[in-house]
Design a protein around this motif. Structure first.
Motif, PDB file in Angstrom:
ATOM      1  N   ALA A 198       0.683  -1.453  -0.007  1.00  0.00           N
ATOM      2  CA  ALA A 198      -0.014  -0.197   0.060  1.00  0.00           C
ATOM      3  C   ALA A 198       0.815   1.272   0.030  1.00  0.00           C
ATOM      4  CB  ALA A 198      -0.932   0.001   1.292  1.00  0.00           C
ATOM      5  N   VAL A 199       1.864   1.184   0.912  1.00  0.00           N
ATOM      6  CA  VAL A 199       2.706   2.249   0.693  1.00  0.00           C
ATOM      7  C   VAL A 199       3.593   2.448  -0.719  1.00  0.00           C
ATOM      8  CG1 VAL A 199       4.998   3.101   1.517  1.00  0.00           C
ATOM      9  CG2 VAL A 199       3.267   2.234   3.301  1.00  0.00           C
ATOM     10  N   ARG A 200       3.817   1.391  -1.103  1.00  0.00           N
ATOM     11  CA  ARG A 200       4.552   1.621  -2.555  1.00  0.00           C
ATOM     12  C   ARG A 200       3.697   2.190  -3.553  1.00  0.00           C
ATOM     13  NH1 ARG A 200       9.359  -0.714  -3.268  1.00  0.00           N
ATOM     14  NH2 ARG A 200       9.178  -1.103  -5.299  1.00  0.00           N
ATOM     15  N   ARG A 201       2.158   2.020  -3.502  1.00  0.00           N
ATOM     16  CA  ARG A 201       1.319   2.454  -4.357  1.00  0.00           C
ATOM     17  C   ARG A 201       1.226   3.922  -4.482  1.00  0.00           C
ATOM     18  NH1 ARG A 201      -1.403  -2.278  -3.243  1.00  0.00           N
ATOM     19  NH2 ARG A 201      -2.822  -1.229  -1.690  1.00  0.00           N
ATOM     20  N   THR A 203      15.156  10.332  -1.079  1.00  0.00           N
ATOM     21  CA  THR A 203      13.942   9.378  -1.032  1.00  0.00           C
ATOM     22  C   THR A 203      13.204   9.737  -2.192  1.00  0.00           C
ATOM     23  OG1 THR A 203      12.791  10.709   0.172  1.00  0.00           O
ATOM     24  CG2 THR A 203      13.997   9.091   1.489  1.00  0.00           C
ATOM     25  N   GLN A 204      12.315   8.827  -2.582  1.00  0.00           N
ATOM     26  CA  GLN A 204      11.218   9.268  -3.525  1.00  0.00           C
ATOM     27  C   GLN A 204      10.050  10.202  -2.819  1.00  0.00           C
ATOM     28  OE1 GLN A 204      11.770   9.212  -6.593  1.00  0.00           O
ATOM     29  NE2 GLN A 204      13.312   7.766  -6.761  1.00  0.00           N
ATOM     30  N   ARG A 242       6.657   2.188  13.264  1.00  0.00           N
ATOM     31  CA  ARG A 242       6.331   1.268  12.292  1.00  0.00           C
ATOM     32  C   ARG A 242       6.980   1.212  11.211  1.00  0.00           C
ATOM     33  NH1 ARG A 242       0.481   2.060  10.736  1.00  0.00           N
ATOM     34  NH2 ARG A 242       0.227   0.213   9.420  1.00  0.00           N
ATOM     35  N   ILE A 243       7.593   2.381  10.901  1.00  0.00           N
ATOM     36  CA  ILE A 243       8.312   2.561   9.792  1.00  0.00           C
ATOM     37  C   ILE A 243       9.890   1.804  10.207  1.00  0.00           C
ATOM     38  CG2 ILE A 243       9.908   4.140   8.233  1.00  0.00           C
ATOM     39  CD1 ILE A 243       7.340   5.773   8.225  1.00  0.00           C
ATOM     40  N   ALA A 244      10.268   2.185  11.357  1.00  0.00           N
ATOM     41  CA  ALA A 244      11.640   1.813  11.799  1.00  0.00           C
ATOM     42  C   ALA A 244      11.550   0.321  12.062  1.00  0.00           C
ATOM     43  CB  ALA A 244      11.836   2.529  13.084  1.00  0.00           C
ATOM     44  N   ALA A 245      10.422  -0.324  12.377  1.00  0.00           N
ATOM     45  CA  ALA A 245      10.232  -1.747  12.538  1.00  0.00           C
ATOM     46  C   ALA A 245      10.384  -2.390  11.153  1.00  0.00           C
ATOM     47  CB  ALA A 245       9.002  -2.090  13.488  1.00  0.00           C
ATOM     48  N   SER A 297      20.646   1.795   0.532  1.00  0.00           N
ATOM     49  CA  SER A 297      20.229   2.513   1.750  1.00  0.00           C
ATOM     50  C   SER A 297      18.477   2.057   1.522  1.00  0.00           C
ATOM     51  CB  SER A 297      20.626   3.902   1.641  1.00  0.00           C
ATOM     52  OG  SER A 297      20.200   4.593   0.549  1.00  0.00           O
ATOM     53  N   LEU A 298      17.945   2.183   2.657  1.00  0.00           N
ATOM     54  CA  LEU A 298      16.397   1.841   2.542  1.00  0.00           C
ATOM     55  C   LEU A 298      15.602   2.831   2.782  1.00  0.00           C
ATOM     56  CD1 LEU A 298      16.833  -1.479   4.834  1.00  0.00           C
ATOM     57  CD2 LEU A 298      17.154  -1.412   2.359  1.00  0.00           C
ATOM     58  N   ALA A 299      14.255   2.659   2.685  1.00  0.00           N
ATOM     59  CA  ALA A 299      13.254   3.708   2.982  1.00  0.00           C
ATOM     60  C   ALA A 299      12.080   2.807   3.536  1.00  0.00           C
ATOM     61  CB  ALA A 299      12.876   4.615   1.779  1.00  0.00           C
ATOM     62  N   LEU A 300      10.963   3.473   3.903  1.00  0.00           N
ATOM     63  CA  LEU A 300       9.969   2.545   4.499  1.00  0.00           C
ATOM     64  C   LEU A 300       9.297   1.953   3.203  1.00  0.00           C
ATOM     65  CD1 LEU A 300       6.884   5.160   4.289  1.00  0.00           C
ATOM     66  CD2 LEU A 300       8.803   5.677   3.348  1.00  0.00           C
TER      67      LEU A 300
END
Lengths: 150, 415
Positions: B16-19, B42-43, B309-312, B390-393
């Motif tokens: 859902a986040v990616r959408r 980030t995007q 939640r993002i961090a987890a 490197s990551l993002a949510l």
């Protein structure tokens, strides 16, 4: 490997990247110049032994990616024994090749340097392929110290 | 790719986040984009892009000066974003939030005002050995100008700050300590609360470069007890060209203005100018109004999902990625800190990071290669450059698997 990656990483480039030729310092060079690409940290020291108008010996040391190392290695092979004028002509041709522009007619043939023809499809790697050559030009122009791609 | 459950065990519905992120859904060199360069930028989600468009289409006007309705609306939105930043940081006062162009400008502002007013010959500024150039060079410049010295808090082989050394360096000569919250080159999460406690015991104010932290963890400037906190919108799903300097009001109030111009003044004659109050005193000229509003929207977006939640979620993806990369022959992690955020810096035996980056790009995988504007860190670990994912949510386990596959491809090319 996909064919376009093979255009960039040709066998000759991988070979010279791993086992660069003329990879040493000269004892008493006529001139030495540092070439540096601050964007990626590639760094070469180029030594030249000039004899009249001829490049009697050339060597380099340093660290860089496969493209920049192979380019420096193949450059030293291509210009050792040539006149300063021929070296400049070769650079002009090489530069045109990298940018995919028509090459001038005069001057020595590119020979093995043709393996860099695939670089033009990778604009971010053009500076890797030309770092050693820019360093050479600075040396031939009588500059000292460090030249930078930026 | 294997289908993923709607919600991961961490409670974040990553599909859902990616959408929400239009840029993620494209092909690169004929492959689905795997965007792992989030520490660079980030995007942005539709919610942020939409808010910026809405502002330009409906409310666009200059702020703080018009008596007309549009100016009133623009001012309200701009100041509303300041309040959102205040709340996100749990700062005491909205006037402690200064809008700037980014982290770099925020640090330069402190160096050029607080630094110039407080540094003299023999004084010292402390920075850590893992700072980004933007948290080194501004201090070097002001130290040189004022005859002060820059001292470096060393880093151990894991990539953790050596706090005993920090303690040793703290003295009455030290006028400020500047440390990064999350290292962009190593992934280290520094123990800011411990650092500020040590510094406080010596009366030394602390500036924290939070550029890599804001999108990945909850930041409470009062709990951390930082004096200054700097960050950029574009590393937290907001627009480029906007950032924030948080400063404790008692410090900001004593700092001389930096740039002169409109909005930062109270009255101007050719004989004398009196300056405006906080925060306007440090916001000369028309700011990036739409950008600030976009930053506000980014904060709404991230906090709507919840930073914990993002961090987890990112921690789970990171652990998966580290396990996948540990199976790549010849791969060495640069930085194995005790606490790591979603940054993985690595080198491959005999293969330059630049070549890794080019080959991965052809696989659709975007990573960063180079010195990451942290050359002293590279020198510390004796390498010219690293490859960095490197990551993002919105990062997924499947993307880290794709990275591992891509790295095996790199090994094939250089076999």
């Amino acid at each position: 490997m996909s064919s376009d990656l093979r255009d960039l990483y040709q066998e000759v480039i991988l070979d010279h990247g791993k086992r660069p030729r003329n990879f040493r310092r000269l004892d008493q060079p006529s001139c030495s110049v540092d070439g540096y690409n601050p964007l990626c940290g590639d760094h070469f020291m180029l030594d030249l032994q000039l004899d009249g108008g001829r490049i009697a010996d050339i060597a380099f040391e340093g660290a860089g990616c496969a493209i920049s190392t192979a380019s420096a290695s193949l450059m030293t092979e291509a210009i050792k024994g040539r006149t300063v004028e021929e070296a400049r002509q070769l650079f002009k041709k090489f530069h045109r090749l990298i940018l995919c522009e028509a090459a001038p007619e005069d001057g020595p043939p590119l020979g093995k340097l043709e393996v860099f023809s695939g670089v033009h499809e990778y604009p971010t790697r053009v500076k890797c392929a030309t770092l050693a050559w820019h360093t050479l030009c600075a040396a031939l122009d009588g500059q000292h110290g460090t030249v930078s791609t930026e | 790719m294997t289908p993923v459950a709607a919600a991961t065990p961490t409670g974040l519905d990553v599909e859902a986040v990616r959408r929400d992120f239009p840029a993620l859904h494209q092909q690169v060199h004929g492959r689905p984009l795997v965007y792992l360069d989030n520490a660079a930028t980030t995007q942005r989600p539709r919610q942020v892009i939409g808010e910026i468009v809405r502002f330009y289409e409906q409310d666009n006007a200059n702020i703080h000066r018009g008596v007309h309705l549009l100016s009133e609306r623009a001012t309200k939105l701009y100041e509303g974003a300041r309040e959102k930043v205040r709340a996100a940081l749990n700062a005491t006062l909205a006037r402690e939030i200064i809008f700037v162009r980014g982290t770099t400008e925020a640090i330069n502002l402190v160096a050029q005002t607080f630094g110039r007013a407080n540094l003299g010959p023999g004084d010292e500024i402390l920075v850590s050995a893992m700072e980004h150039h933007s948290d080194i060079v501004p201090w070097q410049m002001i130290c040189q100008e004022r005859g002060a010295a820059l001292r470096v808090i060393p880093v151990d082989d894991r990539g953790d700050l050596i706090l005993e050394e920090l303690e040793r360096l703290l003295s009455p000569r030290v006028k400020l300590a500047a440390v990064v919250h999350v290292s962009n080159a190593l992934g280290t999460v520094n123990p800011i609360r411990q650092i500020t406690a040590l510094a406080r015991a010596h009366g030394v104010p602390v500036l924290v470069d939070g550029a890599q932290a804001m999108a990945h963890m909850a930041v409470d400037v009062r709990e951390l007890d930082v004096d200054f906190y700097a960050f950029s919108a574009h590393k937290m799903c907001g627009p480029t060209g906007v950032g924030v300097l948080y400063g404790k009001s008692h410090l900001l109030e004593t700092m001389p203005p930096w740039q002169g111009g409109g909005d930062m003044i109270r009255s101007v004659t050719f004989e004398k100018t009196t300056y405006n109050t906080l925060p306007h005193r440090f916001e000369a000229g028309t700011p990036d109004i739409a950008g600030v509003i976009g930053l506000g929207a980014a904060i709404d977006y991230l906090h709507g999902i919840g930073l914990s939640r993002i961090a987890a979620h990112e921690d789970a993806v990171l652990a998966h990625g580290l396990a996948a990369l540990s199976e790549i022959p010849g791969l060495r992690l640069i930085g194995t800190p005790r606490r790591r955020a979603g940054v993985i810096s690595f080198v491959l035996d005999g293969i330059h990071p630049h070549d890794i980056g080019t080959i991965l790009d052809r696989e659709g995988i975007a990573i960063r290669t180079g010195h990451h504007c942290a050359q002293p860190v590279m020198q510390r670990f004796g390498i010219p450059a690293t490859a960095r994912a490197s990551l993002a949510l919105y990062s997924t386990r499947e993307e880290l698997d794709a990275l591992a596959r891509g790295l095996r491809r790199v090994l094939e090319v250089f076999a």
